[in-house]
Design a protein around this motif. Sequence first.
Motif, PDB file in Angstrom:
ATOM      1  N   GLY A 121     -49.143  77.113   6.146  1.00 28.96           N
ATOM      2  CA  GLY A 121     -48.433  78.317   6.553  1.00 28.96           C
ATOM      3  C   GLY A 121     -46.929  78.185   6.728  1.00 28.96           C
ATOM      4  N   ARG A 122     -46.387  77.002   6.554  1.00 28.87           N
ATOM      5  CA  ARG A 122     -44.921  76.854   6.669  1.00 28.87           C
ATOM      6  C   ARG A 122     -44.240  77.476   5.451  1.00 28.87           C
ATOM      7  N   LYS A 123     -43.063  78.061   5.684  1.00 30.68           N
ATOM      8  CA  LYS A 123     -42.298  78.685   4.606  1.00 30.68           C
ATOM      9  C   LYS A 123     -40.867  78.144   4.625  1.00 30.68           C
ATOM     10  N   PHE A 124     -40.422  77.709   3.449  1.00 33.85           N
ATOM     11  CA  PHE A 124     -39.087  77.145   3.322  1.00 33.85           C
ATOM     12  C   PHE A 124     -38.332  77.875   2.211  1.00 33.85           C
ATOM     13  N   ALA A 125     -37.038  78.068   2.425  1.00 33.86           N
ATOM     14  CA  ALA A 125     -36.211  78.738   1.415  1.00 33.86           C
ATOM     15  C   ALA A 125     -34.870  78.025   1.304  1.00 33.86           C
ATOM     16  N   HIS A 126     -34.327  78.060   0.084  1.00 36.46           N
ATOM     17  CA  HIS A 126     -33.026  77.425  -0.147  1.00 36.46           C
ATOM     18  C   HIS A 126     -32.316  78.131  -1.295  1.00 36.46           C
ATOM     19  N   PHE A 127     -31.034  78.413  -1.106  1.00 37.88           N
ATOM     20  CA  PHE A 127     -30.218  78.961  -2.186  1.00 37.88           C
ATOM     21  C   PHE A 127     -29.430  77.824  -2.814  1.00 37.88           C
ATOM     22  N   GLN A 128     -29.621  77.623  -4.122  1.00 38.16           N
ATOM     23  CA  GLN A 128     -28.922  76.578  -4.868  1.00 38.16           C
ATOM     24  C   GLN A 128     -27.826  77.249  -5.701  1.00 38.16           C
ATOM     25  N   PRO A 129     -26.553  77.203  -5.247  1.00 35.27           N
ATOM     26  CA  PRO A 129     -25.503  77.946  -5.935  1.00 35.27           C
ATOM     27  C   PRO A 129     -25.026  77.300  -7.221  1.00 35.27           C
ATOM     28  N   TYR A 130     -25.184  75.981  -7.332  1.00 32.69           N
ATOM     29  CA  TYR A 130     -24.741  75.246  -8.512  1.00 32.69           C
ATOM     30  C   TYR A 130     -25.780  74.190  -8.851  1.00 32.69           C
ATOM     31  N   ARG A 131     -25.555  73.521  -9.966  1.00 34.52           N
ATOM     32  CA  ARG A 131     -26.436  72.445 -10.394  1.00 34.52           C
ATOM     33  C   ARG A 131     -25.756  71.098 -10.130  1.00 34.52           C
ATOM     34  N   LYS A 132     -26.514  70.107  -9.755  1.00 33.27           N
ATOM     35  CA  LYS A 132     -25.965  68.760  -9.693  1.00 33.27           C
ATOM     36  C   LYS A 132     -25.467  68.387 -11.077  1.00 33.27           C
ATOM     37  N   GLY A 133     -24.196  67.999 -11.175  1.00 35.94           N
ATOM     38  CA  GLY A 133     -23.569  67.724 -12.462  1.00 35.94           C
ATOM     39  C   GLY A 133     -22.554  68.775 -12.849  1.00 35.94           C
ATOM     40  N   ASP A 134     -22.631  69.981 -12.233  1.00 34.20           N
ATOM     41  CA  ASP A 134     -21.617  71.001 -12.455  1.00 34.20           C
ATOM     42  C   ASP A 134     -20.278  70.544 -11.873  1.00 34.20           C
ATOM     43  N   PRO A 135     -19.166  71.175 -12.282  1.00 30.54           N
ATOM     44  CA  PRO A 135     -17.860  70.769 -11.728  1.00 30.54           C
ATOM     45  C   PRO A 135     -17.805  70.815 -10.205  1.00 30.54           C
ATOM     46  N   GLU A 136     -18.573  71.717  -9.591  1.00 35.00           N
ATOM     47  CA  GLU A 136     -18.583  71.806  -8.127  1.00 35.00           C
ATOM     48  C   GLU A 136     -19.391  70.681  -7.483  1.00 35.00           C
ATOM     49  N   LEU A 137     -20.336  70.110  -8.221  1.00 34.42           N
ATOM     50  CA  LEU A 137     -21.179  69.000  -7.739  1.00 34.42           C
ATOM     51  C   LEU A 137     -21.237  67.922  -8.816  1.00 34.42           C
ATOM     52  N   PRO A 138     -20.091  67.342  -9.164  1.00 32.87           N
ATOM     53  CA  PRO A 138     -20.034  66.489 -10.362  1.00 32.87           C
ATOM     54  C   PRO A 138     -20.738  65.150 -10.190  1.00 32.87           C
ATOM     55  N   LEU A 139     -21.172  64.605 -11.336  1.00 33.42           N
ATOM     56  CA  LEU A 139     -21.569  63.202 -11.348  1.00 33.42           C
ATOM     57  C   LEU A 139     -20.316  62.358 -11.199  1.00 33.42           C
ATOM     58  N   THR A 140     -20.348  61.408 -10.291  1.00 30.67           N
ATOM     59  CA  THR A 140     -19.227  60.484 -10.158  1.00 30.67           C
ATOM     60  C   THR A 140     -19.193  59.552 -11.367  1.00 30.67           C
ATOM     61  N   ASP A 141     -18.096  58.824 -11.530  1.00 29.31           N
ATOM     62  CA  ASP A 141     -18.046  57.832 -12.613  1.00 29.31           C
ATOM     63  C   ASP A 141     -19.175  56.825 -12.468  1.00 29.31           C
ATOM     64  N   GLU A 142     -19.473  56.436 -11.236  1.00 30.22           N
ATOM     65  CA  GLU A 142     -20.557  55.474 -11.003  1.00 30.22           C
ATOM     66  C   GLU A 142     -21.900  56.069 -11.404  1.00 30.22           C
ATOM     67  N   GLU A 143     -22.120  57.333 -11.070  1.00 28.51           N
ATOM     68  CA  GLU A 143     -23.376  57.992 -11.448  1.00 28.51           C
ATOM     69  C   GLU A 143     -23.470  58.168 -12.959  1.00 28.51           C
ATOM     70  N   LEU A 144     -22.333  58.458 -13.588  1.00 28.27           N
ATOM     71  CA  LEU A 144     -22.330  58.575 -15.050  1.00 28.27           C
ATOM     72  C   LEU A 144     -22.643  57.234 -15.701  1.00 28.27           C
ATOM     73  N   ASN A 145     -22.065  56.163 -15.159  1.00 25.51           N
ATOM     74  CA  ASN A 145     -22.393  54.825 -15.667  1.00 25.51           C
ATOM     75  C   ASN A 145     -23.883  54.538 -15.516  1.00 25.51           C
ATOM     76  N   GLY A 146     -24.451  54.947 -14.385  1.00 23.28           N
ATOM     77  CA  GLY A 146     -25.880  54.734 -14.159  1.00 23.28           C
ATOM     78  C   GLY A 146     -26.728  55.502 -15.153  1.00 23.28           C
ATOM     79  N   LYS A 147     -26.340  56.739 -15.438  1.00 20.67           N
ATOM     80  CA  LYS A 147     -27.057  57.534 -16.440  1.00 20.67           C
ATOM     81  C   LYS A 147     -26.967  56.862 -17.801  1.00 20.67           C
TER      82      LYS A 147
END
Length: 453
Positions: free
Chosen positions: A383-409
């Motif tokens: 019966g628990r209810k959870f909600a979340h608004f995701q305004p951008y995607r991880k990797g978008d300019p607002e939430l960018p992959l760091t150079d380290e994360e890009l190297n990892g990818k």
Amino acid sequence: MLMQKIADYAIREQTSTLPAEVIHHAKRAVIDWYASLLPGSTVTPAILLEQALAEDLDRGRARLGSGRRATLRAAALINGAASHSVEFDDIYRDAGYHPGSPVISAALAAAQAHGASGELFLRGVIVGYEISTRIGEAVMPSHYKYWHTTATVGTFGAAAAVATILGCTRDQIMHALATSGTFAAGLQQAFRSQAMSKPLHGGHAADAGALAAMAAAQGVTGALEILEGEVGFGAAMSVKPDWAKATAGLGSDYHIVQMTFKNHGCCGHTFPSIDGVLHLQREHGFTHQDIKKIRLATYKAGLDIINNSQPEGDYQAKFSIQYTVAHALVHGSVRLNAFLPERLNDAAVRTLMGKIEAVADPDLSKGYPTQRAAQVEIETNDGRKFAHFQPYRKGDPELPLTDEELNGKFMELAAPVIGESAARRLLEQLWAADKLANVDFDHGSAAPARAAV
């Protein structure tokens, strides 16, 4: 004339002093492109294209992701398709466009074929990105109803990049772009099946743009009003294009610093929903077995492509919001292994897919293409209810992959193909690309591993 203004920018960029930030982001784009190219080179359609174009391989100075030598156009075509195959390539959000596949594939083939320096290669990439992303903005969002921007505006990007590397004159650049405009094609229907046509779009755009530039360098002319003409690209392929966007900020406001680098190996339209449900799972600690139902509200233009509750095969699964969200909740991520046969038939994933409702939200739909958002709601069995608004995607300019994360990818995707040591050497070369006398990156052999990913 519009084409004149665009060509004037391209000529200036041949000798301009590029900001360090722009060069850095161009190298990030190339690294991200290679991360997609190498695994894409081991699967269809790339391995089939190598068979189809055998006469153009094992000669020439360009190099395939598989390591084989190739002629300029064959390399552009095959690498363009390979780098768009595993759905990990970059996005320019405001145009709904993957520039890396057509632009970098053509630019690298031209640079290798002509022994160009790393700096000139990166200039070609930058020019291709800047011109094509703006043409994409000018014709969006109506263009996306029927046309695939990577196939269409990508052709202009490839032509601009190759013309820059070939050192074309202002008039030659105009004619290269003009001819590329009549070559541009790629229909949305290619998304709607298990066919290999969509990755071929990236390859065709790279090849067609390269051909247009090579021809223009030898004097072949094109229709210079191909963009804004009465029966030109804009009139035929969009509704009321805004051609002011095609030149706004050229040479000062660089789009290449605003790229989205994918954090999931599937269609980017699924990302805000994936990010949203994973946020709720981390925040509240429930498992997939605890879930009673999920409601995903997102933008209509994306949902029209990804709303597939019964995907057939790996390719359709990459374009299924139900599959990718369910897989993320069951397995914690959506990487290349998400589309292996055992995952596609995972009973837990398939069960959870049946609990997902996906709807188009009118307000979020208005934000497309400049915002890609989702409202996610999850109800648990207790019966628990959870909600979340995701305004951008991880990797978008607002939430960018760091150079380290890009190297990892990069290492995650490249090392299984060419080995860890070779991948690390290649990564070092790519970060130093602007200092290299040539870009004949020898990364060994990417042998075909399986028929499809």
